[in-house]
Each structure stands twice: as structure tokens, then as C-alpha cells.
Design a protein around this motif. Structure first.
Motif, PDB file in Angstrom:
ATOM      1  N   ALA B 249       0.843  -1.192   0.000  1.00 45.83           N
ATOM      2  CA  ALA B 249       0.000   0.000   0.000  1.00 45.83           C
ATOM      3  C   ALA B 249       0.884   1.249   0.000  1.00 45.83           C
ATOM      4  CB  ALA B 249      -0.930  -0.006   1.212  1.00 45.83           C
ATOM      5  N   ALA B 250       1.937   1.210   0.787  1.00 47.54           N
ATOM      6  CA  ALA B 250       2.839   2.365   0.849  1.00 47.54           C
ATOM      7  C   ALA B 250       3.521   2.596  -0.492  1.00 47.54           C
ATOM      8  CB  ALA B 250       3.879   2.165   1.950  1.00 47.54           C
ATOM      9  N   GLU B 353      14.875  -3.598   2.319  1.00 44.11           N
ATOM     10  CA  GLU B 353      14.783  -4.720   3.244  1.00 44.11           C
ATOM     11  C   GLU B 353      13.776  -4.375   4.332  1.00 44.11           C
ATOM     12  OE1 GLU B 353      18.852  -7.206   3.419  1.00 44.11           O
ATOM     13  OE2 GLU B 353      18.899  -5.268   4.453  1.00 44.11           O
ATOM     14  N   ILE B 354      12.891  -5.308   4.596  1.00 44.48           N
ATOM     15  CA  ILE B 354      11.906  -5.055   5.639  1.00 44.48           C
ATOM     16  C   ILE B 354      12.012  -6.106   6.739  1.00 44.48           C
ATOM     17  CG2 ILE B 354      10.261  -3.912   4.103  1.00 44.48           C
ATOM     18  CD1 ILE B 354       8.662  -6.532   4.021  1.00 44.48           C
ATOM     19  N   GLU B 355      11.503  -5.733   7.893  1.00 43.93           N
ATOM     20  CA  GLU B 355      11.322  -6.701   8.977  1.00 43.93           C
ATOM     21  C   GLU B 355       9.826  -6.961   8.974  1.00 43.93           C
ATOM     22  OE1 GLU B 355      13.782  -8.068  10.830  1.00 43.93           O
ATOM     23  OE2 GLU B 355      14.984  -6.513  11.809  1.00 43.93           O
ATOM     24  N   GLN B 356       9.468  -8.223   8.830  1.00 35.43           N
ATOM     25  CA  GLN B 356       8.063  -8.561   8.601  1.00 35.43           C
ATOM     26  C   GLN B 356       7.115  -8.108   9.707  1.00 35.43           C
ATOM     27  OE1 GLN B 356       6.596 -10.019   5.994  1.00 35.43           O
ATOM     28  NE2 GLN B 356       8.442 -10.300   4.794  1.00 35.43           N
ATOM     29  N   VAL B 358       7.395  -5.371  11.497  1.00 43.82           N
ATOM     30  CA  VAL B 358       7.471  -3.933  11.739  1.00 43.82           C
ATOM     31  C   VAL B 358       6.786  -3.208  10.576  1.00 43.82           C
ATOM     32  CG1 VAL B 358       9.074  -1.997  12.048  1.00 43.82           C
ATOM     33  CG2 VAL B 358       9.670  -4.254  12.937  1.00 43.82           C
ATOM     34  N   PRO B 359       5.896  -2.244  10.861  1.00 43.76           N
ATOM     35  CA  PRO B 359       5.224  -1.539   9.762  1.00 43.76           C
ATOM     36  C   PRO B 359       6.204  -0.673   8.979  1.00 43.76           C
ATOM     37  CG  PRO B 359       4.435  -0.767  11.924  1.00 43.76           C
ATOM     38  CD  PRO B 359       5.429  -1.842  12.180  1.00 43.76           C
ATOM     39  N   PRO B 360       5.865  -0.327   7.737  1.00 43.76           N
ATOM     40  CA  PRO B 360       6.784   0.474   6.925  1.00 43.76           C
ATOM     41  C   PRO B 360       7.190   1.763   7.637  1.00 43.76           C
ATOM     42  CG  PRO B 360       4.647   0.192   5.826  1.00 43.76           C
ATOM     43  CD  PRO B 360       4.649  -0.668   7.022  1.00 43.76           C
ATOM     44  N   SER B 361       8.463   2.072   7.579  1.00 41.21           N
ATOM     45  CA  SER B 361       8.977   3.252   8.270  1.00 41.21           C
ATOM     46  C   SER B 361       8.870   4.480   7.361  1.00 41.21           C
ATOM     47  CB  SER B 361      10.445   3.021   8.626  1.00 41.21           C
ATOM     48  OG  SER B 361      11.171   2.833   7.429  1.00 41.21           O
ATOM     49  N   ALA B 362       9.145   5.624   7.954  1.00 46.12           N
ATOM     50  CA  ALA B 362       9.144   6.860   7.164  1.00 46.12           C
ATOM     51  C   ALA B 362      10.217   6.768   6.087  1.00 46.12           C
ATOM     52  CB  ALA B 362       9.406   8.049   8.084  1.00 46.12           C
ATOM     53  N   GLN B 363      11.319   6.110   6.437  1.00 45.61           N
ATOM     54  CA  GLN B 363      12.411   5.976   5.477  1.00 45.61           C
ATOM     55  C   GLN B 363      11.989   5.107   4.283  1.00 45.61           C
ATOM     56  OE1 GLN B 363      15.605   3.453   6.275  1.00 45.61           O
ATOM     57  NE2 GLN B 363      17.148   4.755   5.325  1.00 45.61           N
ATOM     58  N   ARG B 367      12.083   6.482   0.471  1.00 48.40           N
ATOM     59  CA  ARG B 367      12.859   5.821  -0.582  1.00 48.40           C
ATOM     60  C   ARG B 367      11.982   5.419  -1.759  1.00 48.40           C
ATOM     61  NH1 ARG B 367      16.435   1.174   1.096  1.00 48.40           N
ATOM     62  NH2 ARG B 367      17.203   1.538  -1.016  1.00 48.40           N
ATOM     63  N   VAL B 368      10.795   4.899  -1.452  1.00 46.88           N
ATOM     64  CA  VAL B 368       9.891   4.524  -2.539  1.00 46.88           C
ATOM     65  C   VAL B 368       9.464   5.767  -3.311  1.00 46.88           C
ATOM     66  CG1 VAL B 368       7.689   3.461  -3.117  1.00 46.88           C
ATOM     67  CG2 VAL B 368       9.073   2.490  -1.299  1.00 46.88           C
ATOM     68  N   ALA B 369       9.161   6.851  -2.580  1.00 55.03           N
ATOM     69  CA  ALA B 369       8.730   8.088  -3.249  1.00 55.03           C
ATOM     70  C   ALA B 369       9.822   8.596  -4.190  1.00 55.03           C
ATOM     71  CB  ALA B 369       8.385   9.140  -2.202  1.00 55.03           C
ATOM     72  N   ALA B 370      11.065   8.548  -3.732  1.00 53.72           N
ATOM     73  CA  ALA B 370      12.171   9.019  -4.563  1.00 53.72           C
ATOM     74  C   ALA B 370      12.308   8.138  -5.810  1.00 53.72           C
ATOM     75  CB  ALA B 370      13.470   9.011  -3.761  1.00 53.72           C
ATOM     76  N   PHE B 371      12.085   6.858  -5.636  1.00 50.81           N
ATOM     77  CA  PHE B 371      12.192   5.915  -6.761  1.00 50.81           C
ATOM     78  C   PHE B 371      11.099   6.198  -7.799  1.00 50.81           C
ATOM     79  CE2 PHE B 371      11.260   1.534  -8.461  1.00 50.81           C
ATOM     80  CZ  PHE B 371      12.435   1.391  -9.189  1.00 50.81           C
ATOM     81  N   VAL B 372       9.892   6.383  -7.318  1.00 55.77           N
ATOM     82  CA  VAL B 372       8.772   6.644  -8.222  1.00 55.77           C
ATOM     83  C   VAL B 372       9.006   7.963  -8.970  1.00 55.77           C
ATOM     84  CG1 VAL B 372       6.298   7.174  -8.327  1.00 55.77           C
ATOM     85  CG2 VAL B 372       7.116   5.297  -6.881  1.00 55.77           C
ATOM     86  N   GLU B 373       9.488   8.930  -8.247  1.00 56.60           N
ATOM     87  CA  GLU B 373       9.749  10.231  -8.870  1.00 56.60           C
ATOM     88  C   GLU B 373      10.831  10.107  -9.941  1.00 56.60           C
ATOM     89  OE1 GLU B 373      11.211  14.627  -7.455  1.00 56.60           O
ATOM     90  OE2 GLU B 373      10.484  13.231  -5.936  1.00 56.60           O
ATOM     91  N   MET B 374      11.845   9.301  -9.637  1.00 59.85           N
ATOM     92  CA  MET B 374      12.928   9.090 -10.597  1.00 59.85           C
ATOM     93  C   MET B 374      12.379   8.465 -11.889  1.00 59.85           C
ATOM     94  SD  MET B 374      15.116   6.522 -11.791  1.00 59.85           S
ATOM     95  CE  MET B 374      15.140   5.179 -10.613  1.00 59.85           C
ATOM     96  N   ILE B 375      11.489   7.503 -11.736  1.00 56.48           N
ATOM     97  CA  ILE B 375      10.915   6.864 -12.928  1.00 56.48           C
ATOM     98  C   ILE B 375      10.064   7.861 -13.704  1.00 56.48           C
ATOM     99  CG2 ILE B 375       9.337   5.067 -13.736  1.00 56.48           C
ATOM    100  CD1 ILE B 375      10.214   3.387 -11.385  1.00 56.48           C
TER     101      ILE B 375
END
Ligand code: SF4
Ligand code: SF4
Lengths: 404, 382
Positions: B249-250, B353-356, B358-363, B367-375
Motif C-alpha cells: 500500500a505504501a 529490506e523489511i522486517e516482517q 514492523v510496519p513500513p517506516s518513514a524511510q 525511498r519509494v517516493a524518490a524511486f517513483v519520482e525518478m521513474i
């Protein structure tokens, strides 16, 4: 009697032997001589019988660590994208071939690969990667993990795969592996194994004539030359020396007061320091599950179906068996070597060996009143070694032993 | 129609909101429950033996009970699941099945067996090798052995029961593949959260119930006119398990569509092809061993880079997000090859890398936002 530590003379001979082995393999690289890279738990007797030179990336990785060269190589692998959490043997070796470096300028290239997953799932992945990198045939033997007893079906399965490997090797070398040659190899291997086993048994003597820190060094030939005459010659010499030490009352740890067992791989880059630390407490490491892993191999008398006997032996190695068997082995070791406690190296590289140690330590402590010390470390990656913390834990453990 | 779709998806989301409560309710309704942790679990056999199979994921945010028994460098899936069991939260399940997966699971199996006496632990020796005949012979025998164990618990597992379960699972997998096809064609059709909930609920519900809901959903989706929304990048998610919808979702909330995945709590779990060989145990063995090998397996000649590239291209992915579980060796070993294969084909990727547990962190979100923006920027400049 308590006095200076007297070094083991044969160590010089060992250096020479290992040099010869690696140099021989390096020279063979330029010739028609076939070379195979092989995991430490694979049925190497097949290679010897086929006249193929086996090369052990794991042994080479340990050597790199002992010479403090592993971290740089690991970093090269990490640079390439291999996670820092992966086994440091694999990272060391991947780094070594990526940078074409290492103590001996890297290992000679393989003509094919032989991998058996009886030691871990890491080698499954590692050898897949090797296969893709070198683009040579990979023979893979799947030895199912044994939780209780091995079933006949499991044995059949491994047996069938070993037969396939024989056929595959035959194709590569262009001639069959002769039964009598294989038989002779198995006899040589068994002889070396029993020499090794008897040698380890000598450590039951009080005071122990050599320590596990020594056996970790002298383990190299039984790992890489099992099935060769020179391996036997070497251990005959070493055994004579150790018997002499016993006769002359020479102790690995002068003034030995405590005897400890060790579980899991050595910490290759800290052998000297750790050995000294324990010695200062008058503690000798007198037994190790790691060293004994090469002491229980093939029965040379069961040679009427050699391949099946190999399947059985390689299926049942210590690290391929569940916690019940490991516990039995540890208890037996404590008893036989009159150990006062067990040190468990929780090796973050080796999940196969390490996960389960907390449970084993707990059981030894709570059900059998055997003190245990768990040290969090790594066999090759010195970056994760917390020296002060480890020393403090050793000191505290030795104090509790002394107070008992 | 759109509301029919969100109704159905909403129901499944509800099932996953508190997975333990869902599973407990099953037991309260008198169903016998068998827990497990891997898509290689021969669920058909378990169901034929009268147990509803439930897949345990990293549902415990706590791991302190497990930490005393297993090192912190075991993956979070293992630590979290063990913690659930030690705290009695899996009391709804009578059985725990461990198909052989990786070094972590093989040792966890024994730790579990020795510390969770309330559950009967069954180790299933799934071959690591796949693709050849020797392993089929072995796995067939192993499945017969497990059938024997299960049969002794209650009543013998008949061929008829097993065949019925095979048919049910085949139908369920086919329906799930169809759903994936619909999303691939138009990722706006199902949100990432929705799709993940559908998958996760399939591990929590009896398969016949789930199949009925999925069929209803497919009908609703096919009847609906869903406009395409082409302006967002299409992403492919690769990795092992995913314990909650929050991660995907994130990813989507960062401004992308997820077009497809190969998660083992995802498309991978349904990518099995039945062989129709007649004998049900052999069918079971062949079906599981012929599937696309998971990274913990070995198949001669299999190239994880080429396989991922093919999947990503089929999904017309603009980028790939590797959602890895920290300390998962099998995936980590394959990563450089996979990344390179994508890169060579011009598909950028991001490794997280995630810890199963632990919910998604701000980081994670940054990182995902930066990746999407790059694409996005990359596509605009093309
Ligand atoms: S150290 Fe452990 S994980 Fe690494 S290769 Fe050896 S047995 Fe496998
Ligand atoms: S996530 Fe990886 S390490 Fe954890 S259980 Fe699965 S395969 Fe094993």
C-alpha cells in the motif's frame, strides 16, 4: 610442568603441505588436468577416484580470514550487491574471484562444480552463483535435512543422485570411475578419518596435549586431502608428535585447570587472541563439534555398495541432523573429554550451524547442569567482532566456572 | 458496480485486519486448524486430512520471547512466528507443518518442536532439487509418509478426499491467476492493498469459501467499466513473503500502480500447474515440484535474472521494487543477477529490506517516493 607453551612442530610441515596442494592446483590450471570446486561436505572421494583436483572455496576463505584478507574481499562482493548478511565465506570467495585476488592470487578456475547441501542451504545458492559466473557444469546433491531418523526413501534419493554425479563426472573426464580405484580411495579416506578421529581422542588426556585451536589449524588436510596418501602420512607424523607430548607431559595450556568444548566454526581471524584469552584463565578447549565433523565418515568395510555407503555417510553429518542428535553429540563430548563447560560460537554467517544453539545451550544448562557461554561473532568478518564485549563475557564465564 | 467490487474486497480486508481472530473464529466454529509457514506446504493433503491450513506470517510485533531461543539474525518471519507460538497465540492450531525451506526454517522446526508442545510439529522433507525425476520419486514417498502421520491423527486420508482437494485448489489457483491477469491488464482495477488482502485472506480462509468470494469478485470486475489511468508508473514487486498490506500500500501511495508481483504471498503462491497424472499423491508431488522454483530451491539451468525480467516485461513494468526480508539468504544471493538483468533491459530497481513484524517506516516511504519520482522524470524525458 606449568611453564611455556610449546608450539606443535608439525605446523611447519602443514604449511609446506598446504602450499604444495595449492601450488599444485594452480599449476594444473594451465594443463588438461581437471579441477572441481567442491563444498566441504561433498563426497570428494569421487573426485579423487576420477583423478580430479578438488578445490575447497570454504578452506580458501578461512585461509583468507586467517591472513586478515577476508574483509577486503567481502567488501568487493558487497560492492557487487551481495548483502552483508550473507555467509562471509561466500562473500570472501566471491570477492576473491571478482578482484582476482587473495593470498595465492585467487583460486584456479574450476572445470566443474560439486555441491552437496548437507552443510547448509547457503552452498546451494553460492554454487548456483558460481555456476553462472564460471559457466561450467554444476553437480548438485540434495541431502534432505534429517530431523529424526533418515528414512530409506531419503537414502535412496541421495544414492540415486550420487549415481548421477558419477555418470556426469565420467562424461567430463571421458572415462569411467573404476570400482577398484574408488574402493582404494575410500580405504585411504577411511584411514585418514580414523587417524583424525584417534588424534582428536588424544585430547581427552589431562592435561590436553593440544587444544581445539590447534586442531582447527591441523584440520585442513582431512578436509581437502581425504582420500590421498599424503593426508595419512601427515596425520601419522602429527599423531606421533602428540603422543610424545603426552609422554613428556606437555600441555597445550600449561597448568590446565579447565576443559571446555567448542561448538561451531572457529573465529579464523581471532584464533591467536582467543586462544591466549582462554589460556590466561588456564582453560583449554579440548573438543569441538566442528573438528569432529570430519571424524565420522565412511565405513571401509561396507564397500560392497560403495555409493550407498557414501550416501549414508554424507547424509548423516552433524550439521545435517536435527537438535536431538546435536544434543546427544554435545553430551557425549562433554562426558568423553571431561569438559567443564561448552562455548558456543553463534556465527551470524552460518545459520545452519547456529540457529538452535540457544536451545542447545539452554538444555545443557538447565537439564544437565553444564555451563555454557554463547559468543556472538563471525568466522570471517572481523567487522562484526565486538572484542571488548567478547573478552568481558569470557572473563565472566571463567569466573563462574572457577566459583563452581 | 464499483461499489460491489469494493464491498467484496472490503470483506476480505476485514478478514486480514486481525488474522489471529479470523483463525481463532475458525477453530471456534469447530474446524480443526493446521498452521504452516510456506507456499510449498502441500495444503491439499492437509485439507484432505480434515484440517484447514492457515499460513502464519509475521503477525507478532513482539519477538522478545523468541529472542531467547533464536538469534536476531534469523529472519523476522521466523522470529515473529515463534513468538506467536510461545505466547500461546497460535492456540487455535493443533498442527504446525514445516516444509523444508531454508537453513532458518530447518532449525526453527526443531526449536518449535521442543518448545511448543501444544502443537504437533510435522517436518515435511520437501526436496531442494526440483525439475528431475529422482526428486519426484522421493517427494512422492515423503508425501505418503506425511499422509500416514495425518491419517493416524483422525481418519485415513482417502484418494477420493485428496482428489477433491486437488480439484478445489486447482480451481482456486486458476481463479487467482485470473485475478492477477485482470490487474496486470489494468492495475487500477484493484488497489495494492486490496490485492494483497485478497491473497492474505486466502491463507486464512477455507479455500472453498475463498474461491466463492474470488469468483464473485471476478464477475464484478468483468462487468465493471474501469477507466485506465496511464499516468502513473507501473511497478513490479519482487520478494519473499509479505506479512501485511501496509508495505505494498505504501508503494502504491507513493504515486505508482503495482501491476504484478512474484511474492510468495502473492502470484508465486498460485503459479502452480497441475499435471493431471491420475494418482493424487504423484499429482501433488509433481505439481509442487514443477512450479517456478522459489529462491530456496535448486533447478539446473534456472536463471533468476531472466525469469524476473520475463515477469516484469509481461507486466510492462517501468520499475521493480525488491521487497526483501532482512536476513533472507536465498533472495539476497539472487539479487545481483536479478538487478543486472533488469538494468540491462533498462528497468530500474529499488531494493528495500523489511522486517516482517514492523510496519513500513518513514524511510521506507521516502525511498519509494524518490524511486517513483525518478521513474516519472525518466519517462518524461524520454
Ligand atoms: S559457514 Fe555455514 S553457511 Fe557458510 S558455507 Fe559453511 S556451512 Fe554454509
Ligand atoms: S523469508 Fe527467507 S529466510 Fe525467512 S523463512 Fe523465508 S526463505 Fe527462509
Amino acid at each position: 610442568m606449568a611453564g611455556e607453551r610449546i608450539p606443535i612442530e608439525s605446523a611447519k610441515q602443514l604449511m609446506k603441505l598446504m602450499m604444495e596442494y595449492y601450488m599444485g592446483a594452480k599449476m594444473a590450471e594451465q594443463t588438461d588436468q581437471k579441477i572441481a570446486w567442491v563444498t566441504s561436505g561433498a563426497p570428494v572421494e569421487l573426485l579423487h577416484a576420477a583423478g580430479v583436483i578438488p578445490i575447497y572455496p570454504e578452506n580458501h576463505a578461512a585461509l583468507c580470514a586467517a591472513q586478515k584478507a577476508a574483509v577486503g574481499l567481502c567488501e568487493a562482493a558487497e560492492e557487487r550487491g551481495f548483502s552483508r548478511d550473507l555467509c562471509s565465506y561466500a562473500r570472501t570467495e566471491i570477492g576473491s574471484y571478482l578482484t582476482k585476488s587473495g593470498p595465492m592470487g585467487g583460486l584456479p578456475k574450476p572445470d566443474f562444480l560439486l555441491c552437496c547441501n548437507n552443510i547448509c542451504g547457503t552452498v546451494t545458492k553460492w554454487y548456483q552463483e558460481l555456476q553462472r559466473h564460471f559457466d561450467v557444469p554444476l553437480f548438485f546433491i540434495d541431502a534432505p535435512f534429517i530431523h529424526g531418523e533418515a528414512t530409506t526413501d531419503t537414502l535412496d534419493y541421495v544414492h540415486a543422485q550420487i549415481k548421477d554425479v558419477v555418470a556426469g563426472i565420467t562424461e567430463i573426464i571421458g572415462k569411467p570411475i573404476e570400482d577398484d580405484v574408488l574402493h582404494d580411495t575410500l580405504v585411504l579416506a577411511a584411514k585418514a578419518t580414523s587417524l583424525w578421529s584417534d588424534l582428536l581422542d588424544l585430547l581427552a588426556h589431562r592435561p590436553s596435549p593440544m587444544s581445539s585451536f590447534d586442531t582447527f589449524v591441523h584440520i585442513a588436510p582431512i578436509v581437502v586431502m581425504r582420500g590421498e596418501q599424503r593426508c595419512i602420512d601427515y596425520y601419522e607424523g602429527l599423531t606421533a608428535e602428540i603422543r610424545d607430548r603426552i609422554a613428556n607431559g606437555i600441555a597445550a595450556v600449561p597448568g590446565e585447570q579447565f576443559r571446555l568444548g567448542w561448538d561451531n566454526l572457529p573465529v579464523w581471524f581471532k584464533m591467536g587472541a582467543l586462544s591466549k584469552r582462554f589460556s590466561q584463565h588456564k582453560a583449554c578447549l579440548a573438543a569441538a563439534t566442528y573438528a569432529s565433523a570430519w571424524a565420522q565418515m565412511i565405513d571401509p568395510e561396507a564397500v560392497d555398495d560403495m555409493l550407498r555407503e557414501m550416501a549414508r555417510a554424507y547424509l548423516m553429518v552433524y550439521i545435517n541432523c536435527g537438535l536431538e542428535k546435536r544434543l546427544d553429540t554435545l553430551l557425549h563430548m562433554v562426558d568423553k573429554f571431561s569438559l567443564d563447560g561448552v562455548v558456543m560460537h553463534s556465527d551470524r554467517s552460518c545459520k545452519a550451524y547456529s540457529l538452535g544453539q540457544y536451545e542447545l545451550a539452554k538444555t545443557l544448562r538447565e537439564n544437565h547442569d553444564i555451563p555454557t557461554l554463547v559468543l556472538e561473532a563471525d568466522m570471517n568478518d572481523s567487522r562484526v567482532y565486538a572484542e571488548e564485549q567478547i573478552n568481558a563475557r569470557i572473563d565472566a564465564f571463567m569466573e563462574t566456572l572457577a566459583a563452581r | 458496480m464499483a461499489s460491489a467490487i469494493s464491498d467484496i474486497v472490503g470483506r476480505l480486508e476485514e478478514t486480514c485486519r486481525d488474522p489471529l481472530a479470523t483463525a481463532r473464529a475458525l477453530a471456534r466454529d469447530g474446524r480443526k486448524v493446521a498452521a504452516h509457514m510456506c507456499t510449498y506446504t502441500p495444503e491439499e493433503l492437509v485439507l484432505a486430512a480434515g484440517y484447514v491450513p492457515i499460513r502464519i506470517l509475521g503477525w507478532s510485533a513482539e519477538t522478545h520471547r523468541a529472542d531467547g531461543l533464536i538469534q536476531a539474525y534469523a529472519c523476522s518471519l521466523a522470529r515473529s512466528a515463534l513468538d506467536l507460538a510461545l505466547s500461546g497465540q497460535l492456540d487455535f492450531a493443533e498442527l504446525m507443518l514445516f516444509p523444508h525451506t531454508c537453513d532458518t526454517i530447518q532449525n526453527l522446526t526443531d526449536i518449535w518442536q521442543r518448545n511448543v508442545p501444544s502443537m504437533k510439529t510435522i517436518a515435511v522433507s520437501t526436496p531442494v532439487s526440483t525439475g528431475g525425476e529422482a526428486e519426484v520419486v522421493f517427494y512422492r514417498a515423503e508425501l505418503e509418509r506425511v499422509r500416514g502421520i495425518l491419517g493416524k491423527l483422525d481418519a485415513p486420508v482417502t484418494d477420493e478426499a485428496l482428489k477433491a482437494c486437488l480439484a478445489l485448489y486447482a480451481a482456486h489457483r486458476a481463479a487467482m491467476r485470473r485475478l492477477y491477469g485482470i490487474r496486470r491488464a489494468n492495475p487500477c482495477a484493484l488497489s495494492a492493498r486490496g490485492m494483497m488482502s485478497i491473497v492474505l485472506s486466502s491463507f486464512l480462509m477455507p479455500k472453498d469459501d475463498h474461491l466463492a468470494v474470488v469468483e464473485e469478485l471476478i464477475a464484478a470486475l468483468e462487468a465493471a467499466e474501469i477507466p485506465e489511468n496511464g499516468s502513473r508508473p507501473r511497478l513490479f514487486v519482487a520478494g519473499a513473503a509479505c506479512s501485511s498490506e501496509a508495505y505494498v500500500a505504501a508503494v502504491e501511495e507513493a504515486g505508482a500502480w503495482i501491476a504484478d508481483d512474484n511474492l510468495c504471498t502473492g502470484a508465486r503462491a498460485f503459479a502452480l500447474q497441475e499435471t493431471g497424472c491420475g494418482d493424487p499423491i504423484e499429482e501433488l508431488a509433481r505439481t509442487y515440484l514443477s512450479r517456478v522454483p522459489c529462491p530456496a530451491k535448486h533447478r539446473p539451468g534456472f536463471d533468476p535474472g531472466a525469469a524476473l525480467l520475463e515477469d516484469a516485461q509481461r507486466a510492462k513494468a517501468d520499475g521493480v521494487v525488491f521487497l526483501f526480508t532482512k536476513f533472507c539468504d536465498p533472495w539476497a544471493f539472487d539479487y545481483p543477477r536479478m538487478r543486472d538483468a533488469l538494468e540491462a533491459a533498462g528497468i530500474p530497481s529499488l531494493l528495500i529490506e523489511i522486517e516482517q513484524h514492523v510496519p513500513p517506516s518513514a524511510q521506507f516511504e521516502t525511498r519509494v517516493a524518490a524511486f517513483v519520482e525518478m521513474i516519472d522524470t525518466k519517462e518524461e524525458s524520454e
